[in-house]
Write an enzyme that holds these catalytic residues in place. Structure first.
Site, PDB file in Angstrom:
ATOM      1  N   ARG A  34     -14.329  -4.962 -24.571  1.00 51.94           N
ATOM      2  CA  ARG A  34     -14.051  -6.467 -23.521  1.00 51.94           C
ATOM      3  C   ARG A  34     -13.687  -5.087 -21.383  1.00 51.94           C
ATOM      4  O   ARG A  34     -13.491  -4.084 -22.060  1.00 51.94           O
ATOM      5  CB  ARG A  34     -12.386  -7.413 -23.206  1.00 51.94           C
ATOM      6  N   ARG A  83      29.406 -11.117  -2.668  1.00 46.96           N
ATOM      7  CA  ARG A  83      28.713 -10.548  -4.150  1.00 46.96           C
ATOM      8  C   ARG A  83      28.954  -9.279  -4.419  1.00 46.96           C
ATOM      9  O   ARG A  83      28.687  -8.378  -3.811  1.00 46.96           O
ATOM     10  CB  ARG A  83      27.916 -11.235  -4.407  1.00 46.96           C
ATOM     11  N   ARG A 108     -11.571  -5.084  11.017  1.00 47.96           N
ATOM     12  CA  ARG A 108     -12.325  -4.124  11.258  1.00 47.96           C
ATOM     13  C   ARG A 108     -13.026  -3.863  12.796  1.00 47.96           C
ATOM     14  O   ARG A 108     -13.223  -5.532  13.268  1.00 47.96           O
ATOM     15  CB  ARG A 108     -13.092  -3.989  10.228  1.00 47.96           C
ATOM     16  N   ARG A 126      -4.249  -4.122  -4.460  1.00 44.82           N
ATOM     17  CA  ARG A 126      -3.511  -3.800  -2.854  1.00 44.82           C
ATOM     18  C   ARG A 126      -2.420  -4.487  -2.737  1.00 44.82           C
ATOM     19  O   ARG A 126      -1.953  -4.410  -2.045  1.00 44.82           O
ATOM     20  CB  ARG A 126      -4.873  -4.796  -1.749  1.00 44.82           C
ATOM     21  N   MET A 174     -10.368   0.374  -8.511  1.00 52.69           N
ATOM     22  CA  MET A 174     -10.832   1.207  -7.389  1.00 52.69           C
ATOM     23  C   MET A 174     -11.029   2.784  -6.866  1.00 52.69           C
ATOM     24  O   MET A 174     -10.465   3.028  -7.379  1.00 52.69           O
ATOM     25  CB  MET A 174     -10.315   0.483  -6.166  1.00 52.69           C
ATOM     26  N   GLY A 201      -7.194   4.416   7.840  1.00 53.59           N
ATOM     27  CA  GLY A 201      -7.916   5.461   7.489  1.00 53.59           C
ATOM     28  C   GLY A 201      -8.752   6.753   7.547  1.00 53.59           C
ATOM     29  O   GLY A 201      -7.995   6.862   9.161  1.00 53.59           O
ATOM     30  N   ASP A 259      -6.583   4.362  -1.820  1.00 54.56           N
ATOM     31  CA  ASP A 259      -7.695   5.636  -3.485  1.00 54.56           C
ATOM     32  C   ASP A 259      -6.716   7.142  -2.603  1.00 54.56           C
ATOM     33  O   ASP A 259      -7.462   7.921  -3.360  1.00 54.56           O
ATOM     34  CB  ASP A 259      -8.499   5.410  -2.746  1.00 54.56           C
ATOM     35  N   GLY A 288      -8.246  -0.822   5.738  1.00 55.63           N
ATOM     36  CA  GLY A 288      -7.807  -2.075   4.650  1.00 55.63           C
ATOM     37  C   GLY A 288      -6.573  -1.794   4.699  1.00 55.63           C
ATOM     38  O   GLY A 288      -5.604  -0.800   5.512  1.00 55.63           O
ATOM     39  N   THR A 326      16.431  13.777 -15.756  1.00 55.12           N
ATOM     40  CA  THR A 326      17.589  12.437 -15.701  1.00 55.12           C
ATOM     41  C   THR A 326      17.483  12.125 -14.401  1.00 55.12           C
ATOM     42  O   THR A 326      16.851  12.012 -13.522  1.00 55.12           O
ATOM     43  CB  THR A 326      18.958  13.852 -15.078  1.00 55.12           C
TER      44      THR A 326
END
EC number: 2.7.1.11
Length: 795
Positions: free
Chosen positions: A289, A666, A90, A298, A205, A120, A163, A27, A527
């Site tokens: 709800r 700038r 995968r 993600r 998740m 992972g 995770d 993932g 701080t």
């Protein structure tokens, strides 16, 4: 800055003749691109060839255009991009011997013998198997007529997973960013829930790991949380409804319930968000709800924390590959506290799998020991709910008065710390008092008892709800002593910055003349400048870094249609260059000017020439950060080691003049926006944890110093600062920190983050030395170090 002779420096390591490949697998996670960028640039910097492997293991098996040599410019402008730009997939074929044989052939063709895998535990396990089979795979390739001289494959892993489910590291790449997405949604939902007196059930998740659910519950003050590692006891439905009803009866207009997608009960039955909603509606009749966050967790840009973590890990991975030998086991780069460590990859994988095994066998206590604990959440959500963490005192001794105050400039996360301190203190039997407006309010008597419900909803509030001022107590010692007598205050918790540190020291010095100050006193650093001695990190610094990083991202975006532009950005910090330096690393700055490393016109000219050369060879937008010399007065304020003309305006004018014909310039002054806004998930969590630990210390000291019906504490260790030092939270007597402090410039004499400055320069293509003496060393993973409640992750 002089460098010790006995240190091993970066120049002693060479990647000449080596080829390193980097891939992302499994993932995706925010921050993976920052890790890829760091691997590529550090690899090129040491003289190695670096290759992208696109589409993970599938690209390794397919070969061809999926394996491409990376250049310095190919990782430009990817630091702030979420996901993984080199793709992830995968690959079932890689799980077969024939698939791994194809992958080995493709690597050999490019001379790749060093592999950096970001993924992972499944991806890292596959990498280790590949490494173990390498010799046999090469032998088979030779039998098929291939020519190869590569006898060993070296593997280093980095864990990319939102995770945070990998044992051996305090934080995985992507977790902090996922928490940002969750907290953004929760904060937004809370406003509409309050308007309509609704209950919201949020599903986050975490199929096998409840970290996101638990930490987000702590960070938003949720009423109930359900995670897979600690299924609720039978009858939880009634207890939860009683809690929700009690909350409403105290006048609260909303309830928040957070459910991990893998939550189960003691019998293995799934606890879904819809099941929880139906329960609340059926039992209480509340308007309820459900919000399922899904893959939004993600997405988005990586947080400042994830960019810095990934950059540090990427560089550490390259160093590990340079130092590895044929006998070195495959390792994974991890974070313990505030220190990078290298751990044997398979030890971490096996421990991670042991967690899942314990859960499958319903040994949930073992799973919690490996993963962490719910005890802190229980203490902060329900008075007296935690039988596992009893009060430190008998009923006769438990009625102490503890006061909490904020001192100095406001910092996001202060309110989370106050909430934690108040609720932990009440749960231990103390009477908690709030002091408004710091030491000024203390001597004026702005003191009142603060109850459990009074701090509800404080975690997500920015600034200081107690009020905070910079006033020091020395001039008002007598009046403060009088207030201590009046309210019978037995202990003090001071949350603040450098003024808080000075204030504690002044109260400590007054013990000789006023016995009222012979009580336990502890300071928690808060701080944005992160300039308090005795701690690697202060509450509020992470929020400020995210403000800087977000602003830099927007500035870059505003210039996306403009070629060759340099921005001079001024940050806060006083004489402390933490925000500028670490913010520069997170934003991909080309140069950072700070007080701690004096610069002159020659260095400025060199930087301009360097940037000019980069602009000529590639179309880029440069970013230069500096911090204001003295935030209390003006950015033009003179310091002792710089010329009065070396101001932000001067640097802007210099770059503007010297860049004519190549780039324009700038200027931006970020100002107090760095102090404002809602606290980041990290600061909420850090403030919650460190304040809870400070209250534990107070309870212990009160017990030790309670004699003959009164509290009397005058030992050196009865006035401490609690700070993060390398791997753990440490209590340090304030008197011992005096020698570590530069009081004139209000900074510690030694600052750990200065070691990150060469890293920033290397990633900006400057030639510099990099001290690797403090780099991670191969260690063995220890069960009780994994995500302990008494440590917290820092950058």
């Amino acid at each position: 800055m002089a460098q010790p002779d006995n240190k091993k420096f970066f120049e002693n390591l060479s990647g000449a003749g080596k080829a390193i490949a980097v891939l992302t697998s499994g993932g995706d996670a925010q921050g993976m691109n920052a890790a890829v960028r760091a691997v590529v640039r550090m690899g090129i910097y040491v003289g190695a060839k670096v290759y992208f492997i696109h589409e993970g293991y599938q690209g390794m098996v397919d070969g061809g255009d999926n394996i491409k040599e990376a250049t310095w410019e190919s990782v430009s402008s990817m630091l702030q991009v979420g996901g993984t730009v080199i793709g992830s997939a995968r690959c079932m074929e890689f799980r077969t011997h024939e698939g791994r044989l194809k992958a080995a052939h493709n690597l050999v063709q490019h001379g790749i013998t060093n592999l950096c895998v970001i993924g992972g535990d499944g991806s890292l396990t596959g990498a280790n198997l590949f490494r173990e089979e390498w010799s046999s795979l090469l032998a088979k390739l030779v039998q098929q007529g291939a020519e190869t001289k590569y006898s060993a494959l070296h593997i280093v892993g980095m864990v990319g997973s939102i995770d945070n489910d990998f044992c051996g590291t305090d934080m995985t790449i992507g977790t902090d960013s996922a928490l940002h997405r969750i907290i953004e949604v929760v904060d937004a939902i809370m406003t509409t829930a309050q308007s309509h007196q609704r209950t919201f059930v949020l599903e986050v998740m975490g199929r096998h790991c409840g970290y996101l659910a638990l930490v987000s519950a702590l960070a938003c003050g949720a009423d109930w949380v359900l995670i897979p590692e600690m299924p609720p006891e039978d009858g939880w439905e009634e207890k939860m409804c009683e809690k929700l009803s009690a909350t409403r009866s105290r006048g609260t207009r909303l309830n928040i319930i957070i459910v991990a997608e893998g939550a189960i009960d003691r019998h293995g039955k799934a606890i879904t968000s819809s099941r929880v909603k139906d329960l609340v509606v059926r039992s209480l009749g509340f308007d309820t709800r459900v919000t399922i966050l899904g893959h939004v967790q993600r997405g988005g840009t990586p947080s400042a924390f994830d960019r810095i973590l990934a950059s540090r890990m990427g560089v550490e991975a390259v160093l590990a590959l340079l130092e590895t030998t044929a006998n070195t086991p495959a390792c994974v780069v991890s974070l313990c506290g505030n220190q990078a460590v290298r751990l044997p990859l398979m030890e971490c994988v096996q421990m991670t799998q042991e967690v899942q095994k314990a859960m499958d066998e319903k040994r949930f206590e073992d799973a919690v020991k490996l993963r962490g604990s719910l005890r802190l959440y229980k203490r902060l959500s329900v008075p007296g709910a935690d039988s596992e963490w009893p009060c430190a005192f008998s009923p006769i001794q438990s009625n102490f008065n503890v006061a909490v105050l904020n001192v100095g400039a406001p910092a996001a996360g202060m309110n989370a710390a106050v909430r934690s301190a108040v609720r932990v203190g009440i749960s231990e039997g103390h009477k908690m008092f709030a002091i408004n407006d710091g030491f000024e309010g203390f001597y004026k008597g702005q003191i009142k008892e603060i109850k459990w419900g009074a701090v509800g909803g404080w975690t997500g509030q920015g600034g200081s709800l107690l009020g905070t001022k910079r006033t020091l107590p020395a001039k008002y010692i007598g009046k403060i002593a009088e207030q201590i007598r009046k309210y019978n205050i037995n202990a003090l918790l001071v949350i603040g910055g450098f003024e808080a540190y000075l204030g504690i020291a002044e109260l400590l010095a007054a013990r000789g003349t006023c016995e009222e100050f012979c009580v336990p006193m502890i300071m928690v650093p808060a701080t944005v400048s992160n300039n308090v001695p005795g701690s690697d990190l202060s509450i509020g610094a992470d929020t400020a870094l995210n403000a800087i990083t977000d602003t830099c991202d927007r500035i870059k975006q505003s210039a996306s249609g403009t070629k060759r532009r340099v921005f001079i950005i001024e940050t806060m910090g006083g004489y402390c260059g933490y925000l500028a330096s670490v913010g520069g690393l997170a934003a991909g700055a080309d140069a950072v000017y700070i007080y701690e490393e004096p610069f002159d016109i020659r260095e400025l000219q060199s930087n301009v020439e360097h940037l000019t050369e980069k602009m000529k060879t590639s179309i880029q937008r440069g970013l230069v950060l500096r911090f204001d010399w003295n935030v209390l007065v003006t950015p033009k304020s003179l310091n002792e080691n710089s010329n009065v003309n070396y101001t932000t305006d001067f640097i802007y004018q210099l770059y503007s003049e010297e860049g004519k014909g190549v780039f324009d310039c700038r200027k931006n002054i970020l100002g107090h926006m760095q102090q404002g806004g809602a606290p980041s998930p990290f600061d909420r969590n850090f403030g919650t944890k460190i304040a809870a630990k400070a209250m534990q210390w107070i309870s212990k000291k009160l017990q030790e110093s309670y004699r003959q019906g009164r509290v009397f504490a005058n030992t050196e260790d009865s006035a401490c600062l609690l700070g993060m030092r390398r791997r753990a939270l440490v209590f340090q007597p304030v008197t011992q920190l005096k020698d570590q402090t530069d009081f004139i410039h209000r900074i510690p004499k030694e600052q750990w983050w200065l070691k990150l400055r060469p890293l920033m320069k290397i990633l900006a293509k400057y030639k510099t030395s990099y001290d690797v003496s403090d780099s991670g060393q191969l260690e063995h993973v220890v069960c009780n170090r994994t995500k302990e409640s008494d440590t917290t992750t820092t950058i």
